[in-house]
Write a protein that holds these residues in place. Structure first.
Motif: not given
Length: 552
Positions: A151-154, A156-165, A215-219
């Protein structure tokens, strides 16, 4: 040999030799391969063949608590197999922290074939509950730590994805990759004459990627299953591709495909120890339906025909116009006939079963105009066994009574004489002799009449008992009939064939058996319900019959 009496009288006698087989002596002690708090896995090798006369057909495993003095009269029976060099049985439930003794007896064929008891495995002890609790606690702690880390790794990954182009994402088209996340499940089979339970545990290891729960939150999900994500920035083309995938997934569910590499594939032989476990799985019905659809694609070869059954002179001999035997698989009548329009045709099919050295014929219940042909078929092919699966007192005369209750009846050239009628709980036995006007010899026939075919929701135990009591044996040719000669007859023949496979190979392969039967009789097993019933009956045979034992 010369014998001399006290009066010096002499006489000669022939020497007679008798062969007395020696009972097998099992000389290896069983061993323990796995221990838990409530079970012990006991293993033993095959009989070494040093002392005793082969063959050994089964083994008996006796169990008792070490503190007890006498061995119980109950035991676990395991059928011997030429393909195995070692046997294993899981004994459960047992008491924790308790010592048990085990011994094996080899049994040869015939009555009183039990050999002397083998060496005893003494003081095999189960684990205490405390050790199991520690193991479970440690496992839960490890899993919890792994989940928190993921969950911690996920995050961090989601935060990086939301801030990336945003950038283009290519869809993965390779569907050959597999994941291995599936919850384990257990199956228990109770051996009724032992007081213990054989537990077969199996954890499937493969599941298709398209079946992975979201289980990834994908809509972008359909009925709880995840589809690939595509950024909105890819434009109209990406949206059309998503809609196309959605529509495709609705038209063709991907929860199961029954590929040859699946753990529970029905298109290859399945071990009998695994089959009841499969039948308890949540995907069993779907998998059985999938293989039935493949069976619907099985069709007779282009070089076969049904001209005889479809000819104008024989149409009145078919109960249903769309159920006609193939010319190269129909039995041809040979004896003389007096009924008007009689010839060599009857609506029946000779079925070839792999590994069965016996003539097997499936036919429809006799019509008023085909009773003589029916008994000609019995006489010409020396059918010593008749299996009747339909009712004979139908109000619409679908199934007429074609046999005598008492005395004799003459039907054209045929004479049928009743010898014995014995009514049992599940079926009726009718023994009779069948004679032909043009021949001196007669044949003895035993008919087994099933009292009731199970309806939807009824227990299958009575039917499987009937099948095992009347199935293929050493009684010559067997004639099986129901109303159409295909539906109930197809189920009976399929289950009998699979029981024969179980006894010889310890495997089940319903798909292959039905496919081979349909080569001879394409109308057999034409509904999904009949195909499902074959699987349910075999599961009932493995789990309910007292003379069957699980081989792990």
């Amino acid at each position: 040999m010369t014998l001399e009496t006290a009066a010096e009288e002499r006489c000669r006698s022939e020497i007679i030799y008798y062969f007395v087989p020696k009972l097998p002596e099992y000389q290896a002690a069983p061993a323990v391969s796995y221990v838990s708090s409530d079970s012990l896995t006991i293993t033993w090798p095959v009989w070494d063949g040093v002392i005793g006369t082969p063959p050994v057909v089964k083994y008996r495993l006796f169990t008792k608590e070490s503190k007890g003095e006498d061995w119980p009269c109950t035991f676990i029976r395991v059928i011997a197999s030429n393909d195995q060099n070692k046997y294993a049985v899981i004994i459960t439930p047992l008491e924790p922290d308790t010592e048990y003794d085990f011994m094996v007896v080899a049994v040869r064929e015939g009555q009183n074939g039990d050999g002397p008891p083998g060496p005893i495995l003494k003081r095999a002890k189960t684990n205490t509950l405390g050790s199991v609790g520690l193991i479970v606690g440690a496992t839960i702690g490890t899993v919890s730590f792994a989940i928190i880390t993921l969950l911690a790794v996920y995050g961090i990954w989601k935060y990086q994805r939301s801030t990336a182009k945003p950038k283009n994402v290519k869809r993965q088209t390779d569907e050959s990759k597999e994941v291995t996340s599936e919850a384990p499940f257990d199956y228990e089979n109770v051996i009724k004459d032992s007081g213990h339970t054989n537990v077969v545990r199996y954890v499937p290891s493969k599941v298709r990627e398209e079946c992975t729960p979201s289980a990834t939150g994908n809509d972008n999900t359909i009925d709880g299953y995840e589809i690939p994500s595509i950024h909105i920035s890819e434009g109209v083309q990406a949206k059309q591709k998503i809609n196309k995938d959605v529509q495709k997934s609705k038209e063709k569910p991907t929860t199961y495909q029954n590929n040859s590499d699946d753990e529970f594939s029905l298109r290859r032989p399945m071990a009998i120890s695994r089959f009841p476990l499969f039948m308890r799985s949540s995907t069993a019905k779907e998998m059985i339906s999938a293989t039935f659809k493949r069976l619907e694609e099985v069709s007779p070869s282009t070089n076969v025909s049904s001209f005889s059954g479809a000819s104008p002179g024989n149409l009145h001999k078919n109960r249903f116009g769309d159920i006609v035997p193939l010319d190269n698989h129909r039995p041809m009548l040979k004896s003389m006939c007096l009924t008007q329009g009689g010839n060599d045709y009857i609506n029946a099919s000779i079925v070839n079963i792999s590994g069965l050295n016996q003539t097997l014929i499936m036919t429809q219940a006799p019509l008023p105009t085909t009773v003589e042909d029916f008994w000609r078929l019995v006489f010409d092919y020396h059918c010593q066994t008749i299996i009747m699966l339909n009712e004979s007192d139908s109000e619409n005369h679908d199934a007429i009574k074609y046999w005598p209750e008492v005395n004799d009846i003459e039907i054209g050239t045929m004479t049928i004489s009743t010898c014995l009628i014995e009514k049992k709980q599940l079926y009726t036995v009718h023994e009779c002799t069948v004679a032909h006007l043009s021949y001196r010899e007669s044949i003895k026939v035993k008919r087994f009449i099933l009292n009731n075919w199970p309806k939807s929701g009824d227990s299958l135990i009575p039917l499987i008992h009937f099948i095992t009591a009347t199935g293929f044996g050493d009684r010559g040719a067997t004639l099986v009939h129901c109303i159409d000669g295909a539906s109930r007859s197809g189920v009976y023949v399929t289950v009998c064939s699979e029981i024969n496979r179980i006894k010889k190979r310890q495997t089940i392969h319903v798909f292959d058996t039905v496919k081979n039967i349909k080569v001879s009789n394409p109308n057999a097993i034409i509904t999904k319900e009949d195909y499902m019933m074959c699987h349910q009956l075999l599961n009932c045979y493995l789990t309910e019959m007292q003379d069957y034992d699980v081989i792990v």
